[in-house]
Design a protein around this motif. Structure first.
Motif, PDB file in Angstrom:
ATOM      1  N   VAL A 190       0.958  -1.358  -0.128  1.00 37.92           N
ATOM      2  CA  VAL A 190      -0.063   0.085   0.113  1.00 37.92           C
ATOM      3  C   VAL A 190       0.854   1.413   0.102  1.00 37.92           C
ATOM      4  N   TYR A 191       1.887   1.171   0.851  1.00 41.87           N
ATOM      5  CA  TYR A 191       2.906   2.437   0.895  1.00 41.87           C
ATOM      6  C   TYR A 191       3.391   2.747  -0.526  1.00 41.87           C
ATOM      7  N   ASP A 192       3.872   1.508  -1.186  1.00 47.35           N
ATOM      8  CA  ASP A 192       4.277   1.748  -2.692  1.00 47.35           C
ATOM      9  C   ASP A 192       3.295   2.483  -3.454  1.00 47.35           C
ATOM     10  N   LEU A 193       2.052   2.027  -3.258  1.00 49.30           N
ATOM     11  CA  LEU A 193       0.990   2.741  -4.211  1.00 49.30           C
ATOM     12  C   LEU A 193       0.915   4.269  -3.744  1.00 49.30           C
ATOM     13  N   ASP A 194       1.102   4.358  -2.362  1.00 48.73           N
ATOM     14  CA  ASP A 194       1.065   5.982  -2.169  1.00 48.73           C
ATOM     15  C   ASP A 194       2.348   6.701  -2.321  1.00 48.73           C
ATOM     16  N   VAL A 195       3.670   6.185  -2.051  1.00 49.16           N
ATOM     17  CA  VAL A 195       4.785   7.158  -2.250  1.00 49.16           C
ATOM     18  C   VAL A 195       5.121   7.033  -3.625  1.00 49.16           C
ATOM     19  N   THR A 196       5.506   5.558  -4.180  1.00 45.17           N
ATOM     20  CA  THR A 196       6.228   5.525  -5.412  1.00 45.17           C
ATOM     21  C   THR A 196       5.331   5.739  -6.441  1.00 45.17           C
ATOM     22  N   ASP A 197       4.144   5.162  -6.683  1.00 43.87           N
ATOM     23  CA  ASP A 197       3.099   5.345  -7.616  1.00 43.87           C
ATOM     24  C   ASP A 197       2.069   6.386  -7.621  1.00 43.87           C
ATOM     25  N   GLU A 198       2.025   7.038  -6.311  1.00 46.37           N
ATOM     26  CA  GLU A 198       0.896   8.099  -6.102  1.00 46.37           C
ATOM     27  C   GLU A 198      -0.292   8.020  -6.600  1.00 46.37           C
ATOM     28  N   PHE A 215      -6.891   3.760   3.208  1.00 47.36           N
ATOM     29  CA  PHE A 215      -6.395   4.689   1.971  1.00 47.36           C
ATOM     30  C   PHE A 215      -7.577   4.960   0.981  1.00 47.36           C
ATOM     31  N   GLN A 216      -7.430   5.978   0.417  1.00 45.24           N
ATOM     32  CA  GLN A 216      -8.227   6.337  -0.656  1.00 45.24           C
ATOM     33  C   GLN A 216      -7.596   6.810  -2.221  1.00 45.24           C
ATOM     34  N   SER A 226       2.018 -18.451   3.107  1.00 47.42           N
ATOM     35  CA  SER A 226       1.900 -19.075   1.806  1.00 47.42           C
ATOM     36  C   SER A 226       0.785 -18.172   0.880  1.00 47.42           C
ATOM     37  N   HIS A 227       0.105 -17.198   1.492  1.00 45.00           N
ATOM     38  CA  HIS A 227      -0.757 -16.470   0.703  1.00 45.00           C
ATOM     39  C   HIS A 227      -0.287 -15.062   0.360  1.00 45.00           C
ATOM     40  N   VAL A 228       1.162 -14.749   0.552  1.00 42.87           N
ATOM     41  CA  VAL A 228       1.592 -13.596   0.403  1.00 42.87           C
ATOM     42  C   VAL A 228       1.326 -13.255  -1.081  1.00 42.87           C
ATOM     43  N   ASP A 229       1.805 -13.907  -2.252  1.00 42.29           N
ATOM     44  CA  ASP A 229       1.049 -13.605  -3.739  1.00 42.29           C
ATOM     45  C   ASP A 229      -0.033 -13.308  -3.652  1.00 42.29           C
ATOM     46  N   ASP A 230      -0.917 -14.132  -3.069  1.00 43.45           N
ATOM     47  CA  ASP A 230      -2.370 -13.788  -3.293  1.00 43.45           C
ATOM     48  C   ASP A 230      -2.800 -12.559  -2.682  1.00 43.45           C
ATOM     49  N   LEU A 231      -1.961 -11.828  -1.689  1.00 42.54           N
ATOM     50  CA  LEU A 231      -2.273 -10.725  -1.188  1.00 42.54           C
ATOM     51  C   LEU A 231      -1.793  -9.427  -1.907  1.00 42.54           C
ATOM     52  N   LEU A 232      -0.533  -9.678  -2.749  1.00 45.83           N
ATOM     53  CA  LEU A 232      -0.207  -8.999  -3.714  1.00 45.83           C
ATOM     54  C   LEU A 232      -1.239  -8.836  -4.997  1.00 45.83           C
ATOM     55  N   GLN A 233      -1.820  -9.957  -5.257  1.00 45.14           N
ATOM     56  CA  GLN A 233      -2.564  -9.881  -6.518  1.00 45.14           C
ATOM     57  C   GLN A 233      -3.733  -9.335  -6.271  1.00 45.14           C
TER      58      GLN A 233
END
Length: 170
Positions: free
Chosen positions: A18-26, A50-51, A146-153
């Motif tokens: 989520v912070y990558d979406l905030d800081v990096t990707d804006e 977040f919004q 084991s669900h880390v990839d699912d979280l990211l997807q």
């Protein structure tokens, strides 16, 4: 030395994404964060809200929870298959009219028909011109590393849901 639990590891993954979406990707703006350890019940709860940066009518909250039993299963190796935590994804917005069926159909189209969509409407009595509409996607299962990839997807699903729910927010 600190030995992180499944909860700690998943929390770190969610925060990073989520912070990558905030800081990096804006793309989003983080508006709230809660990290609670209840020593009376020995539970953990984490929530990150977040919004969309360009459309801030709808808030998404990703929540993790770990109970004493979950922690015991993990740390004492009692029921290792039951070790983990629970996760929900919620969306909240203010509305003057709510078409709950349309909201549910739209979210099931994005998340899949098998997902449980729980909708809660609240308003201040006696004035009920505006509702607070909360929609929760409940995964109804334990998650672990084991669900880390699912979280990211899930991130694109969350973004698409935020975009589509804007039409219902007033």
């Amino acid at each position: 030395m600190f030995d992180p639990t499944i909860f700690d590891n998943l929390k770190t993954v969610i925060e990073g994404a989520v912070y990558d979406l905030d800081v990096t990707d804006e793309l989003v703006t983080v508006v709230d964060r809660s990290d609670i350890i209840d020593l009376a019940k020995f539970t953990r709860a984490y929530a990150l809200s977040f919004q969309l940066r360009h459309a801030r009518k709808v808030t998404c909250t990703i929540s993790l929870a770990m109970t004493l039993q979950h922690i015991a299963n993990e740390l004492l190796y009692e029921e290792i298959s039951q070790a983990g935590c629970t996760m929900t994804v919620s969306f909240s917005f203010s509305a003057t009219h709510v078409d709950g069926q349309a909201v549910e159909q739209m979210l099931k189209h994005i998340w899949g028909e098998q997902r449980t969509v729980i909708q809660t409407l609240t308003y201040t009595y006696p004035k009920h011109e505006r509702y607070t509409h909360q929609v929760t996607i409940d995964f109804e299962r334990m998650i672990n590393e084991s669900h880390v990839d699912d979280l990211l997807q899930m991130i694109p699903y969350i973004i698409r849901s935020l975009e589509h729910l804007q039409q219902y927010a007033k």
